[in-house]
Structures are given as C-alpha cells and as structure tokens.
Design an enzyme around this catalytic site. Sequence first.
Site, PDB file in Angstrom:
ATOM      1  N   GLU A 161       6.470  12.545   1.919  1.00 12.13           N
ATOM      2  CA  GLU A 161       6.667  13.951   2.087  1.00 12.13           C
ATOM      3  C   GLU A 161       6.892  14.793   0.454  1.00 12.13           C
ATOM      4  O   GLU A 161       7.663  15.517   1.035  1.00 12.13           O
ATOM      5  CB  GLU A 161       8.343  14.307   2.864  1.00 12.13           C
ATOM      6  CG  GLU A 161       8.935  13.148   4.171  1.00 12.13           C
ATOM      7  CD  GLU A 161      10.346  13.881   4.908  1.00 12.13           C
ATOM      8  OE1 GLU A 161      11.419  13.716   3.471  1.00 12.13           O
ATOM      9  OE2 GLU A 161      10.469  12.558   5.823  1.00 12.13           O
ATOM     10  N   GLU A 266       7.151   6.513  12.344  1.00 10.71           N
ATOM     11  CA  GLU A 266       8.623   6.443  12.868  1.00 10.71           C
ATOM     12  C   GLU A 266       8.255   7.811  14.249  1.00 10.71           C
ATOM     13  O   GLU A 266       9.582   8.582  14.693  1.00 10.71           O
ATOM     14  CB  GLU A 266       8.774   7.718  11.733  1.00 10.71           C
ATOM     15  CG  GLU A 266       9.048   7.097  10.409  1.00 10.71           C
ATOM     16  CD  GLU A 266       9.594   7.388   9.580  1.00 10.71           C
ATOM     17  OE1 GLU A 266       9.879   9.285   9.081  1.00 10.71           O
ATOM     18  OE2 GLU A 266       9.121   7.964   8.438  1.00 10.71           O
TER      19      GLU A 266
HETATM   20  C1  XIL Z   1      16.830   8.513   8.425  1.00 14.38           C
HETATM   21  C2  XIL Z   1      17.327   7.726   8.580  1.00 14.38           C
HETATM   22  O1  XIL Z   1      16.991   7.054   9.622  1.00 14.38           O
HETATM   23  C3  XIL Z   1      19.180   7.840   9.318  1.00 14.38           C
HETATM   24  O2  XIL Z   1      19.476   6.790   8.824  1.00 14.38           O
HETATM   25  C4  XIL Z   1      18.943   8.241   7.085  1.00 14.38           C
HETATM   26  O3  XIL Z   1      19.993   9.050   7.225  1.00 14.38           O
HETATM   27  C5  XIL Z   1      18.335   9.821   6.728  1.00 14.38           C
HETATM   28  O4  XIL Z   1      16.868   9.071   6.934  1.00 14.38           O
HETATM   29  N1  XIL Z   1      12.079  10.848   7.562  1.00 14.38           N
HETATM   30  C6  XIL Z   1      11.624   9.014   6.853  1.00 14.38           C
HETATM   31  C7  XIL Z   1      12.996   8.497   7.193  1.00 14.38           C
HETATM   32  O5  XIL Z   1      10.714   9.605   6.312  1.00 14.38           O
HETATM   33  O6  XIL Z   1      13.677   7.804   6.021  1.00 14.38           O
HETATM   34  C8  XIL Z   1      14.173   9.034   7.773  1.00 14.38           C
HETATM   35  O7  XIL Z   1      15.249   8.124   8.025  1.00 14.38           O
HETATM   36  C9  XIL Z   1      14.085  10.376   9.511  1.00 14.38           C
HETATM   37  C10 XIL Z   1      12.847  11.429   8.239  1.00 14.38           C
END
Ligand code: XIL
Length: 377
Positions: A161, A266
């Site tokens: 990011e 994701e």
């Molecule tokens: C999220 C997790 O799923 C949660 O448990 C945590 O509270 C916050 O982060 N982008 C990413 C991930 O790269 O690491 C994030 O994961 C979601 C958005």
Amino acid sequence: MINTAKILSLLIVIILCISCDTEKKEKQKTNEPTTLKDNFKNNFLIGAALSNTQISGADKNAINLLEKEFNSITPENDMKWEQIHPEKDSFYFEIADKYVGLGLKENMHIVGHTLVWHSQLAPWVQNIKDSTELASTIKTHINKVVGRYKGKIDTWDVVNEALNEDGTLRESIFLNVMGEKYIAYAFKLAAHADPNAKLVYNDYNLWKPEKRAGVVRLVKQLQESGVKIDGVGMQAHWSLEGPSIEDIENSIIAYSQLGVKVSFTELDVTVLPNPWDLNGAAVEQSYEQYEGDPKMNPYPVKLTDSAQTQLAKRYQDIFNLFLKHQDKISRVTFWGVNDGSSWLNNWPIQGRTNHPLLFDRQFQQKEAYKTLLNLNN
Ligand code: XIL
C-alpha cells in the site's frame, strides 16, 4: 465357417468397445475435481489467509478445511511489523514459526505478509525521524525476518500500500523520512536476504486506472534500476457490484506486460451494504455511527437464497476472468478460510455478519463454491 469367424470377431470388437467406454466413464468420474486446489491445479495456486487462532491450532475445523481445499497460505496478521518486531530489540517469532511449520508440513506455497507497511507498524518505528536511522531499522527488520525463513517462505509481500488512489506515492512515514528510495531499498534487501523468494508489490484498488498507472510507473522504475520484482499483488477486497470485470482485466494485462506475474492476494466479496463513500481497504477507516444499525446488517443469521446466488454469479464472473488470463496469474488467495473468520465481520463496521467467502460459518460449501468447482477449465 467364414461367417461364424466374422461374427465372432465383430462380437469381440463390440465387447471391447463397451468395456473401453465404461472405463472411460469411470475415469471421468474419478477425475472429477473434488476440491478447489485440485480443480485449479493446472491454472494457479489457491490460497487462504490464516488468523492467529487458526495458526495456533485452536480452530481445528478451519485447519482441516484448509488442508483439504487450499495449497497456499498467508498470515492474516502475525508477520506484520507490530506483531513480529514489536520493540527495537525484540522479535516475536512464536506464531510465525508455527505458521511456516504448518505450510512446510502440508507442502504449501507459503507467503510472507508483509515487510514494509505504514499500517500495523510497531509504534517505536513511527517515532523515527532520521533517514539513516530508518534505513538501518528497515535493514535489520528485513534481514532478520526474511533471513529466518530463507528457503521456506516462497513469496514475500515486500511493500504494501505505498500508493494513493491517484497513483502518487502515499505520504507514509517511510516516504516522509526516507523519500521514494525506500521502496527500491526494501526490495533490494529482501532479494539479498533470500535470493530465491518471489518478491511482490501489494496494494488495494489496483483495478483503478489512475492507481494502475502508478503501479506501472513504480514497477518500471524498479526494473530500470535493476531491482528485482517478481509480481504485483492485487488485494481484491471487492463487492457484488464492483469493480467491473473490464477494469480488473485491464490491470491484469497492464501488469503482465511489465513481465511480472499477477496474483490476487486478498480476495473476498462483501455482500453487505456500503452506502457511504468507502473506497478500497484502508484499514484505518471505521464507521462507528453505523454499529448496531440493522439496515447495515441485513443477514445476521443467514444469507438469503437470492443473495447466495448473486454471490455465486459474482465469483463465477471473477474466476472466468482469472481462467481467461491464467498464463499471467500465479495465485488466487482468499482473505480467510470461511465466513466466520473473515475480517469483514468487523471492518469497516464492528459486529456485522458478513458472508464474503466460499465456506459458511459451519464450514459448509456455499453455492459459490459449487459454481467454481463446475467451471470449465
Ligand atoms: C487486515 C486483517 O484481516 C485484520 O484482522 C486486521 O485487523 C487489519 O488488517 N489489506 C491488507 C491486510 O494488506 O493485511 C489487511 O488485513 C486487510 C487490508
């Protein structure tokens, strides 16, 4: 005499054909894919993100399902800086070691997530104001973490990011203190610490044309200065309505034209209302005023049949696109094993009941799962 011989040989041919056909049918039956990883084994890896509870072994159902259906894992939180390197001189590897152990035991493709990210960063790092000090901090972090799992972690999300929605560089602590060189620096360190690991730039909303242009610039700059980057990770926190298949497709093509692989790192599809101006997946966003509002939580017990079908159709469209571009895609990872463990139950509004994945709260296959298993690939 001749006739009898002819009839006999004809009979033999017919019998052979019939048995051959039954054998073929039997084969087709046994070759029918019964799991996700099997169904897509010739296309791309199928991964799932694991929570702390799952890694520590407390959620046996999730691990059983994981072992059956998936061939890649990502740690949802346990390798983030605040977890693994909470103080300057202390690292916490207990859960991360278990995570890697699980992946090795099951012979899975193991992802490390993530090395340099402004969110879920340890507070002590956020106080660093000096460029040389921040550089040496990043160096220690990457050497120690990547070095520990050298030869075991297959792919690293090196930088997460780093871009704004318009494709410019995000004003993170890393950019503010070190300038844009921090990105190449992190990739170089990771490549040095484990030359065989695949190195990825990961971000959300990478389907957006402006952000896509930013990624293309970033990857080109790295490549032109001889820095190794193997892939672009599109986070893929999507919804029933968007993004469009066309926008996703244009990004797959643009990234793969740079000579890197694309992965969907994701994936989840929210089915809950999102009426406010919510964009992407910035974890800082929260909408407390909507907590407990039933309008924002329309499926507190179970998903309706029509929503179930809508979700299945959305996943079908998405996977048909992935299959079309399978030569460019290395992995598709779901952000969670089943609905019960999805982060979308608590983000961006706490305490909702979301249904974004392929397995429900009882670990049962949803319509979307069955649709994907029937895809013609
Ligand atoms: C999220 C997790 O799923 C949660 O448990 C945590 O509270 C916050 O982060 N982008 C990413 C991930 O790269 O690491 C994030 O994961 C979601 C958005």
